[in-house]
Design a protein around this motif. Sequence first.
Motif, short mmCIF file in Angstrom:
data_model
loop_
_atom_site.label_atom_id
_atom_site.label_comp_id
_atom_site.label_asym_id
_atom_site.label_seq_id
_atom_site.Cartn_x
_atom_site.Cartn_y
_atom_site.Cartn_z
N ARG A 58 25.78 27.28 -21.70
CA ARG A 58 26.58 26.73 -22.80
C ARG A 58 26.94 25.27 -22.50
N GLN A 59 26.93 24.45 -23.52
CA GLN A 59 27.32 23.05 -23.39
C GLN A 59 28.45 22.77 -24.39
N ILE A 60 29.47 22.10 -23.90
CA ILE A 60 30.60 21.71 -24.74
C ILE A 60 30.86 20.23 -24.54
N ILE A 61 31.11 19.55 -25.63
CA ILE A 61 31.56 18.16 -25.58
C ILE A 61 32.91 18.13 -26.26
N TYR A 62 33.89 17.55 -25.58
CA TYR A 62 35.21 17.45 -26.18
C TYR A 62 35.79 16.06 -25.90
N ARG A 63 36.78 15.72 -26.67
CA ARG A 63 37.52 14.48 -26.41
C ARG A 63 38.99 14.83 -26.39
N SER A 64 39.76 14.00 -25.69
CA SER A 64 41.20 14.19 -25.62
C SER A 64 41.84 12.86 -25.23
N VAL A 65 43.15 12.87 -25.18
CA VAL A 65 43.92 11.68 -24.84
C VAL A 65 44.81 12.01 -23.66
N THR A 66 44.83 11.13 -22.68
CA THR A 66 45.67 11.37 -21.51
C THR A 66 47.14 11.35 -21.88
N THR A 67 47.93 12.11 -21.16
CA THR A 67 49.37 12.09 -21.36
C THR A 67 50.03 11.10 -20.39
N ALA A 68 49.24 10.55 -19.48
CA ALA A 68 49.77 9.58 -18.51
C ALA A 68 49.94 8.22 -19.17
N ASP A 69 50.87 7.47 -18.65
CA ASP A 69 51.03 6.08 -19.03
C ASP A 69 49.67 5.39 -18.84
N SER A 70 49.28 4.54 -19.76
CA SER A 70 47.94 3.94 -19.72
C SER A 70 47.69 3.19 -18.41
N ARG A 71 48.72 2.63 -17.80
CA ARG A 71 48.53 1.93 -16.53
C ARG A 71 48.26 2.92 -15.40
N ARG A 72 48.75 4.14 -15.54
CA ARG A 72 48.59 5.15 -14.50
C ARG A 72 47.36 6.03 -14.72
N ALA A 73 46.82 6.04 -15.93
CA ALA A 73 45.71 6.94 -16.26
C ALA A 73 44.53 6.75 -15.32
N ALA A 74 44.15 5.51 -15.04
CA ALA A 74 43.00 5.25 -14.16
C ALA A 74 43.26 5.78 -12.76
N GLY A 100 29.20 26.65 -11.13
CA GLY A 100 27.93 26.26 -11.73
C GLY A 100 28.08 25.35 -12.93
N ILE A 101 29.16 24.56 -12.95
CA ILE A 101 29.42 23.67 -14.09
C ILE A 101 29.08 22.24 -13.70
N THR A 102 28.34 21.57 -14.57
CA THR A 102 28.02 20.16 -14.39
C THR A 102 28.40 19.44 -15.67
N GLY A 103 28.35 18.10 -15.63
CA GLY A 103 28.67 17.36 -16.83
C GLY A 103 28.93 15.91 -16.57
N LEU A 104 29.55 15.28 -17.53
CA LEU A 104 29.87 13.86 -17.45
C LEU A 104 31.25 13.66 -18.04
N LEU A 105 32.13 13.04 -17.28
CA LEU A 105 33.47 12.68 -17.76
C LEU A 105 33.49 11.18 -17.95
N TYR A 106 33.73 10.75 -19.17
CA TYR A 106 33.80 9.34 -19.52
C TYR A 106 35.24 9.02 -19.88
N THR A 107 35.76 7.95 -19.30
CA THR A 107 37.11 7.54 -19.65
C THR A 107 37.10 6.09 -20.11
N GLU A 108 37.89 5.82 -21.10
CA GLU A 108 38.06 4.46 -21.61
C GLU A 108 39.51 4.34 -22.02
N GLN A 109 40.25 3.55 -21.25
CA GLN A 109 41.69 3.40 -21.45
C GLN A 109 42.34 4.77 -21.42
N ASP A 110 42.94 5.24 -22.50
CA ASP A 110 43.64 6.53 -22.44
C ASP A 110 42.85 7.67 -23.08
#
Length: 130
Positions: free
Chosen positions: A2-18, A36-46
């Motif tokens: 199974r493959q899932i793609i999702y998006r979300s927003v961090t709850t951390a302060d944007s300066r702390r998110a990174a 057995g899970i693989t994938g790609l996590l992409y982050t951009e700002q928050d």
Amino acid sequence: MRQIIYRSVTTADSRRAADDIPAILGEAAPRNGVDGITGLLYTEQDHFLQAIEGPEESMRDLVDRLASDGRHRDMRILVDRAVDEREFGDWAMIHRDRRESVDSFDDRMRVLLAGVSRQVADYFRALAPA
């Protein structure tokens, strides 16, 4: 599989998110490897955009954990589909540091997205900085 793609927003302060990303990956990588899970996590700002793939039961458990993880909010599943084979053979994380040029970042994204379906690549390209 199974493959899932999702998006979300961090709850951390944007300066702390990174700063939170290495901790998130440090927790996730060992368990995902065992499950057995693989994938790609992409982050951009928050914003987070993640593609995950693996066995059905492992994916169900992971999605439940992600949905209750207080480090992000507004989780929205964009794709949930069966796949015959993995598009992401290795767990990876990509984040553009402010010091990195857009061209360098684009080059890294191009390498990570080589070989994935057009549909999956389009989700990541849509969030990439212009």
